[in-house]
Design an enzyme around this catalytic site. Structure first.
Site, PDB file in Angstrom:
ATOM      1  N   ASP A  68       0.750  -1.258  -0.135  1.00 31.82           N
ATOM      2  CA  ASP A  68      -0.155   0.053  -0.024  1.00 31.82           C
ATOM      3  C   ASP A  68       0.929   1.170  -0.252  1.00 31.82           C
ATOM      4  OD1 ASP A  68       0.797   0.525   2.914  1.00 31.82           O
ATOM      5  OD2 ASP A  68      -1.311  -0.138   3.387  1.00 31.82           O
TER       6      ASP A  68
ATOM      7  N   GLU B  91      -6.066   2.305  -0.729  1.00 30.78           N
ATOM      8  CA  GLU B  91      -4.453   2.263  -1.399  1.00 30.78           C
ATOM      9  C   GLU B  91      -3.612   1.312  -1.053  1.00 30.78           C
ATOM     10  OE1 GLU B  91      -4.237   3.983   3.170  1.00 30.78           O
ATOM     11  OE2 GLU B  91      -5.846   3.754   1.316  1.00 30.78           O
TER      12      GLU B  91
END
Length: 308
Positions: A171, A214
């Site tokens: 991420d 994300e």
């Protein structure tokens, strides 16, 4: 002896035929409210904006009341920005006026349209709707559902033929800080650009997907763990190497990565089975192994790969 004669050929420009006129065209919402909605471009102009008087109304703060205008001048389709606060973008480039080509993506605020043009626009539209069921609308890579279906399929295939399977989870570091500092439009841009950089750097058979927010995942068939680690490190460097530029602002971005492979996961299951009852392989178990290492990468300071 007769002299050679010179032959002059006059090339006349062919008269314009109906085939030179714009073909059928439409806009499809591929990110934002009303995902999948189609807008036919069958009139001379359409206004996009926040105002209720516009032809395509999008009630978002990041969109101006009269944001952009779509024009059909008889030979081409154009999009023109109307002095909007946050700009109009085509394929992530800010424009004042742009001649549209089939497949162009138009972004106003956080809404993204895909421009479709052709002789069979209905078929192209249905293909786009099908694509939206397998791809993440913002980043244009695979979505979580598609990834999980393929993870289960690839695990079964790898176990059947005695082949390995790698998994990388990563991420974006401090992504909330990017949103808070630069705004959500910039955050969306970073997500798309990270996905684009990585998509261009992995193998054709690898399955790259947005797992949520994300967080991203990459499935790497038939790679041993050292090769998976090399791929993860290459990806980390690709993101870290060059800052992202949005609206003339440079934004440094890094990612943290955790990885696992099927051979290691099966070895751990065998150890557990020796201690207790037999444990069946589970795709979520492989994900957890990689995810635990992602968390460890964050604990160690981020912007790194953890493989054990």
């Amino acid at each position: 002896m007769e002299k050679d004669s010179t032959v002059i050929t006059v090339i006349t420009k062919p008269k314009r035929s109906d085939g030179d006129a714009p073909r059928e065209a439409c806009l499809v919402v591929i990110n934002g409210l009303d995902l999948g909605r189609k807008y036919e471009l069958n009139q001379n102009s359409l206004m996009i904006g926040r105002s209720s008087k516009t032809d395509i109304q999008i009630d978002q703060e990041s969109i101006s009341r009269n944001h952009a205008l779509l024009l059909n001048d008889g030979s081409r389709f154009l999009v023109r920005d109307l002095g909007s606060t946050n700009g109009t973008y085509v394929n992530d480039r800010q424009i004042q006026e742009h001649t549209l080509l089939d497949g162009d993506q138009i972004r106003v605020g956080r809404t993204i349209f895909k421009f479709l043009m052709g002789s069979n626009i209905e078929s192209a539209y249905h293909e786009e709707i099908y694509r939206l069921t397998t791809q993440d609308s913002l980043t244009q890579i695979y979505n979580k559902r598609y990834f999980l279906e393929n993870l289960e399929r690839e695990m079964s295939r790898s176990l059947r033929y005695g082949r390995n399977l790698g998994l990388v989870i990563f991420d974006i570091d401090f992504f909330k800080r990017i949103n808070d500092t630069y705004g959500h439009l910039t955050g969306d841009f970073v997500l798309r650009q990270v996905a684009g950089r990585i998509k261009d750097s992995i193998r054709r058979d690898d399955i790259f997907a947005r797992y949520g927010g994300e967080e991203f995942v990459i499935l790497l068939p038939e790679l041993a763990k050292p090769q998976v680690a090399q791929t993860a490190e290459k990806i980390r460097q690709i993101v870290h190497r060059d800052p992202f530029r949005f609206d003339n602002t440079l934004i440094p971005v890094t990612i943290s990565l955790g990885l696992a492979d099927l051979n290691e996961y099966m070895s751990r299951l065998s150890q557990n089975a020796a201690e207790r009852e037999r444990v069946e392989p589970n795709p979520m178990g492989l994900i957890k192994l990689a995810d635990d290492r992602l968390l460890e990468a964050k604990r160690r300071g981020r912007n790194r790969v953890v493989s054990d």
